[in-house]
Design a protein around this motif. Structure first.
Motif, PDB file in Angstrom:
ATOM      1  N   GLY A 131       2.598 -17.570   5.664  1.00 37.70           N
ATOM      2  CA  GLY A 131       3.676 -16.996   4.883  1.00 37.70           C
ATOM      3  C   GLY A 131       3.159 -15.973   3.890  1.00 37.70           C
ATOM      4  N   GLN A 132       3.937 -14.935   3.668  1.00 39.74           N
ATOM      5  CA  GLN A 132       3.616 -13.886   2.703  1.00 39.74           C
ATOM      6  C   GLN A 132       4.209 -14.247   1.348  1.00 39.74           C
ATOM      7  OE1 GLN A 132       4.796  -9.778   3.819  1.00 39.74           O
ATOM      8  NE2 GLN A 132       6.015  -9.769   1.940  1.00 39.74           N
ATOM      9  N   SER A 133       3.441 -14.078   0.284  1.00 43.17           N
ATOM     10  CA  SER A 133       3.963 -14.341  -1.057  1.00 43.17           C
ATOM     11  C   SER A 133       3.694 -13.140  -1.957  1.00 43.17           C
ATOM     12  CB  SER A 133       3.336 -15.603  -1.668  1.00 43.17           C
ATOM     13  OG  SER A 133       1.935 -15.432  -1.828  1.00 43.17           O
ATOM     14  N   ALA A 182       1.357   2.279  -3.028  1.00 43.99           N
ATOM     15  CA  ALA A 182       1.169   1.110  -2.163  1.00 43.99           C
ATOM     16  C   ALA A 182      -0.267   1.120  -1.661  1.00 43.99           C
ATOM     17  CB  ALA A 182       2.144   1.149  -0.992  1.00 43.99           C
ATOM     18  N   THR A 183      -1.066   0.130  -2.078  1.00 49.47           N
ATOM     19  CA  THR A 183      -2.494   0.129  -1.768  1.00 49.47           C
ATOM     20  C   THR A 183      -2.984  -1.267  -1.399  1.00 49.47           C
ATOM     21  OG1 THR A 183      -3.045  -0.234  -4.101  1.00 49.47           O
ATOM     22  CG2 THR A 183      -2.976   2.054  -3.321  1.00 49.47           C
ATOM     23  N   PHE A 184      -4.121  -1.285  -0.700  1.00 44.82           N
ATOM     24  CA  PHE A 184      -4.882  -2.519  -0.538  1.00 44.82           C
ATOM     25  C   PHE A 184      -5.656  -2.766  -1.833  1.00 44.82           C
ATOM     26  CE2 PHE A 184      -4.294  -1.092   3.814  1.00 44.82           C
ATOM     27  CZ  PHE A 184      -4.078  -2.271   4.517  1.00 44.82           C
ATOM     28  N   ARG A 189       5.679  -4.090 -10.518  1.00 41.74           N
ATOM     29  CA  ARG A 189       4.452  -4.396  -9.770  1.00 41.74           C
ATOM     30  C   ARG A 189       4.707  -5.602  -8.881  1.00 41.74           C
ATOM     31  NH1 ARG A 189      -1.316  -5.151 -12.677  1.00 41.74           N
ATOM     32  NH2 ARG A 189      -1.143  -2.882 -12.663  1.00 41.74           N
ATOM     33  N   HIS A 190       4.295  -5.496  -7.604  1.00 42.20           N
ATOM     34  CA  HIS A 190       4.352  -6.604  -6.658  1.00 42.20           C
ATOM     35  C   HIS A 190       2.944  -6.814  -6.095  1.00 42.20           C
ATOM     36  CE1 HIS A 190       8.743  -6.429  -6.674  1.00 42.20           C
ATOM     37  NE2 HIS A 190       8.646  -5.122  -6.503  1.00 42.20           N
ATOM     38  N   ASN A 191       2.322  -7.924  -6.436  1.00 43.84           N
ATOM     39  CA  ASN A 191       1.016  -8.281  -5.887  1.00 43.84           C
ATOM     40  C   ASN A 191       1.224  -9.239  -4.723  1.00 43.84           C
ATOM     41  OD1 ASN A 191      -0.639  -6.784  -7.645  1.00 43.84           O
ATOM     42  ND2 ASN A 191      -0.506  -8.367  -9.215  1.00 43.84           N
ATOM     43  N   LEU A 192       0.875  -8.784  -3.517  1.00 45.34           N
ATOM     44  CA  LEU A 192       1.154  -9.547  -2.301  1.00 45.34           C
ATOM     45  C   LEU A 192      -0.108 -10.172  -1.727  1.00 45.34           C
ATOM     46  CD1 LEU A 192       3.162  -6.732  -2.110  1.00 45.34           C
ATOM     47  CD2 LEU A 192       4.117  -8.219  -0.359  1.00 45.34           C
ATOM     48  N   VAL A 193       0.055 -11.407  -1.261  1.00 45.12           N
ATOM     49  CA  VAL A 193      -1.007 -12.135  -0.567  1.00 45.12           C
ATOM     50  C   VAL A 193      -0.504 -12.453   0.839  1.00 45.12           C
ATOM     51  CG1 VAL A 193      -2.423 -14.224  -0.547  1.00 45.12           C
ATOM     52  CG2 VAL A 193      -1.859 -13.112  -2.720  1.00 45.12           C
ATOM     53  N   ASN A 194      -1.360 -12.224   1.828  1.00 48.25           N
ATOM     54  CA  ASN A 194      -1.017 -12.480   3.236  1.00 48.25           C
ATOM     55  C   ASN A 194       0.176 -11.647   3.696  1.00 48.25           C
ATOM     56  OD1 ASN A 194      -3.041 -14.446   3.764  1.00 48.25           O
ATOM     57  ND2 ASN A 194      -1.789 -16.000   2.746  1.00 48.25           N
ATOM     58  N   GLU A 195       0.246 -10.377   3.227  1.00 50.52           N
ATOM     59  CA  GLU A 195       1.346  -9.530   3.692  1.00 50.52           C
ATOM     60  C   GLU A 195       1.357  -9.478   5.215  1.00 50.52           C
ATOM     61  OE1 GLU A 195       3.273  -5.061   3.224  1.00 50.52           O
ATOM     62  OE2 GLU A 195       1.566  -5.646   1.976  1.00 50.52           O
ATOM     63  N   ASN A 210      -1.980 -11.146   8.986  1.00 49.20           N
ATOM     64  CA  ASN A 210      -1.889 -11.272   7.529  1.00 49.20           C
ATOM     65  C   ASN A 210      -2.932 -10.345   6.921  1.00 49.20           C
ATOM     66  OD1 ASN A 210      -1.240 -14.613   8.220  1.00 49.20           O
ATOM     67  ND2 ASN A 210       0.158 -13.426   6.956  1.00 49.20           N
ATOM     68  N   LEU A 211      -2.505  -9.359   6.170  1.00 46.83           N
ATOM     69  CA  LEU A 211      -3.423  -8.372   5.608  1.00 46.83           C
ATOM     70  C   LEU A 211      -4.192  -8.944   4.429  1.00 46.83           C
ATOM     71  CD1 LEU A 211      -1.163  -5.173   5.555  1.00 46.83           C
ATOM     72  CD2 LEU A 211      -2.652  -5.995   7.400  1.00 46.83           C
ATOM     73  N   ASP A 212      -5.279  -8.247   4.086  1.00 51.49           N
ATOM     74  CA  ASP A 212      -5.930  -8.506   2.808  1.00 51.49           C
ATOM     75  C   ASP A 212      -4.920  -8.205   1.691  1.00 51.49           C
ATOM     76  OD1 ASP A 212      -8.523  -9.192   3.802  1.00 51.49           O
ATOM     77  OD2 ASP A 212      -8.859  -7.055   4.248  1.00 51.49           O
TER      78      ASP A 212
END
Length: 646
Positions: free
Chosen positions: A452-454, A530-532, A477-483, A498-500
């Motif tokens: 799941g993405q959070s 929008a960045t890694f 700001r949106h900090n995403l994990v497992n996009e 699931n991205l970095d």
């Protein structure tokens, strides 16, 4: 083409209404004298019709009057032109542009939620959110809440929520309209809407049809749609039934290389490809006031059939998917006022059962969620508001024969205060989430379901002014994990992954002002980065996210039945969708477009001339390779329309 037959017994209107009504049998007849009368209902708050003082914090509201003045012909266009939401033209040639809140690019539709009269219409598979079946003449208002909203709306609400509210037909008497339009690219469109209300019963219906050849070869599109409803006023509430039906057929022109685009952006490389969509939905709803409590629920059942045929190196390949989705959303609100504090407490349940049978697989998804939300508004010159909420949702999925169970949590805290008589400061913080849909889990490198993405969400904003002049500035700001995203670097051909960790951050500016008695100007500006943030691509930009977008409109509405509206949008350069390493030096070029409309009333008639992309700008709508995977946007189009109100 017609939708496929259901594989289970159909839900009848009587069964839908009965199921909802049973939820409230035995509800206590509670009453509290402390509840004070609120102002007239004008907006939707915590999934309930609410008073102005409980409007969603930081939301943008598009009214029916604004829609009519701008002369927009569909809901999607209203969201883009008036609401300032960026959109990309659909591959199918329909009016369903892919809307993008907060820079999610290719997966924009999967990172926002669209709700129509309490019913979630966002798709449970990859694909655009379909709004073209909603008759624009029936829309009362559109509410756009940007940023994490998973507490109230669940899966995929990181970018935000678009809530579409149709007109209540319960106003006594009758009304109706007929609309016709012709234009370039073989456009022919007709719409009709009618509503009639008596003391306690109201009926309404709307029908529409459109045919257009579109700008590119092999991109003809046609659709017919119907919306109809009936509702009964119970004195302390209402209950009713709505039916929606949509039929679409479209030719698919395919993507171009850079050389092909430069030579002729109107050409097709897939002259034999086409697709169709049939969709039918029936929804029952009930709202009831019991003392200090409001009870509400929707029970909706939709059946959809999608078919396509593609030809690859001379070999035709057909594909079909038949989906069924049933949603049930009961909820309860207590609204009371104690010692100068207005309190709104909301609790609700969302249940969704989705199944899909395709040419190759059988997919299933069930979800059940519980959410709680409480808001306090304190009397006084500062108009202090405090909001807190939480949600827990369980998912049970089967995709490509693999079962997967997940649970997700969301939370939010919000607050606002009037720092000056016409200046409000607000802040939001929370956590939102998304789970992989059947298409994404069906194509992974490992063959296993994705995590799941959070997202941890933060927003600060300030609003100045009133209805005559207003300005809103937001930083987010949106900090995403497992996009969840298609990663072209995985395997030989790429796969869903699931991205970095990634981040979306930026600022948004909304402004409007009345200029004299007849003129009004409005604008929206957005800067998104929008960045890694970790991994081998840390610091690199994500594709299909313009850093800057500026939209401006000027409206003229003098006496005598005339109206005019002109708008312009500038979109900054952006990287192609597969350029994770930022190695392609050829970015998608920036572009600017201009549209305009002039209308004149003659009694009950209105005649209008309008134009899209008036400078005939040739620009790239999508691009998935360094010099390939290009989907051109439409060129200039002029249209003539007539409308009759009765």
């Amino acid at each position: 083409m017609t939708a496929s037959a259901s594989r289970t017994p159909a839900l009848t209107p009587r069964a839908l209404v009965s199921a909802i009504s049973l939820c409230f049998i035995g509800a206590p007849a509670l009453a509290q004298n402390v509840v004070q009368a609120l102002a007239p209902v004008v907006i939707t708050g915590a999934r309930f019709a609410s008073a102005p003082e409980l409007a969603p914090i930081g939301a943008t509201v598009i009214t029916a009057d604004e829609i009519r003045r701008a002369g927009v012909s569909d809901v999607n266009q209203a969201i883009r032109k008036i609401g300032g939401v960026y959109g990309r033209q659909s591959f199918t040639g329909s009016s369903d542009f892919d809307l993008d809140l907060r820079g999610f690019g290719t997966n924009s539709s999967q990172n926002m939620v669209v709700v129509v009269d309490g019913v979630r219409v966002s798709e449970s598979e990859m694909g655009s959110i379909i709004l073209s079946g909603i008759a624009i003449d029936t829309v009362e208002r559109i509410e756009i809440t940007r940023g994490g909203s998973s507490v109230l709306y669940g899966d995929g609400a990181t970018g935000g929520v678009i809530n579409i509210v149709t007109r209540d037909p319960a106003r006594r008497g009758g009304r109706g309209s007929v609309f016709g339009e012709v234009g370039q690219f073989g456009l022919r469109e007709g719409r009709a809407a009618v509503a009639q209300a008596w003391d306690s019963v109201a009926l309404d219906a709307a029908v529409g049809g459109q045919h257009i050849d579109n700008y590119r070869a092999n991109n003809a599109f046609k659709q017919v749609n119907f919306n109809g409803g009936a509702q009964w006023n119970t004195g302390a509430g209402r209950l009713g039934l709505r039916v929606e039906s949509l039929r679409q057929d479209g030719r698919l022109p395919g993507s171009l290389t850079g050389a092909q685009f430069n030579a002729d952006p109107r050409q097709t490389v897939t002259p034999d490809d086409f697709g169709s969509l049939d969709s039918d939905r029936v929804t029952a709803f009930v709202e009831q006031r019991v003392g200090a409590f409001d009870l509400a629920a929707e029970l909706s059942h939709r059946e959809k059939s999608v078919k396509s045929l593609t030809v690859f190196y001379g070999t035709p390949s057909s594909w079909q998917a038949d989906t069924r989705q049933t949603q049930f959303s009961p909820r309860l609100r207590h609204l009371g006022k104690f010692d100068g504090v207005l309190n709104e407490a909301v609790a609700g349940i969302d249940l969704i059962d989705w199944t899909r049978a395709t040419t190759y697989t059988n997919d299933k998804q069930k979800s059940k969620a519980l959410y709680l939300r409480d808001e306090l508004k304190f009397d006084g010159a500062r108009n202090v508001r405090l909001v807190a909420g939480a949600r827990h949702e369980l998912f049970d999925k089967t995709a490509a024969g693999t079962a997967n169970k997940q649970s997700q949590n969301a939370w939010e805290v919000q607050g606002s205060v009037d720092v000056q008589p016409r200046a409000q400061l607000y802040a939001k913080a929370g956590q939102s989430y998304r789970v992989a849909n059947a298409d994404e889990n069906g194509y992974t490198a490992s063959g296993l379901p994705l995590k799941g993405q959070s997202s941890h969400d933060l927003e600060l904003g300030v609003t100045f002014g009133d209805s005559a002049r207003s300005l809103t500035l937001r930083g987010f700001r949106h900090n995403l994990v497992n996009e969840i995203f298609f990663d072209p670097t995985v395997g030989a051909f790429g796969a869903n992954a699931n991205l970095d960790p990634t981040r979306r951050q930026g600022i948004e500016l909304d402004a409007s002002a009345a200029i004299g008695a007849d003129w009004r100007v409005s604008g929206h500006a957005q800067h998104v980065k929008a960045t890694f943030t970790e991994g081998p691509n840390a610091g690199r930009e994500m594709g299909l996210v313009p850093r800057n977008i500026v939209t401006a409109r000027l409206s003229w509405l003098p006496a005598g039945g005339q109206s005019a509206d002109i708008g312009a949008q500038w979109v900054d350069r952006q990287r192609n969708g597969n350029d994770f390493s930022n190695s392609c030096a050829a970015l998608m070029p920036a572009f600017a477009t201009v549209d305009a409309r002039y209308g004149r009333k003659y009694g009950a008639w209105e005649v209008a001339l309008s134009g899209l992309n008036l400078t005939d700008k040739h620009y790239r709508n999508y691009q998935y390779g360094c010099q390939s995977g290009i989907y051109p946007a439409n060129g200039r189009q002029l249209k003539l329309s007539a409308r009759y109100d009765f």
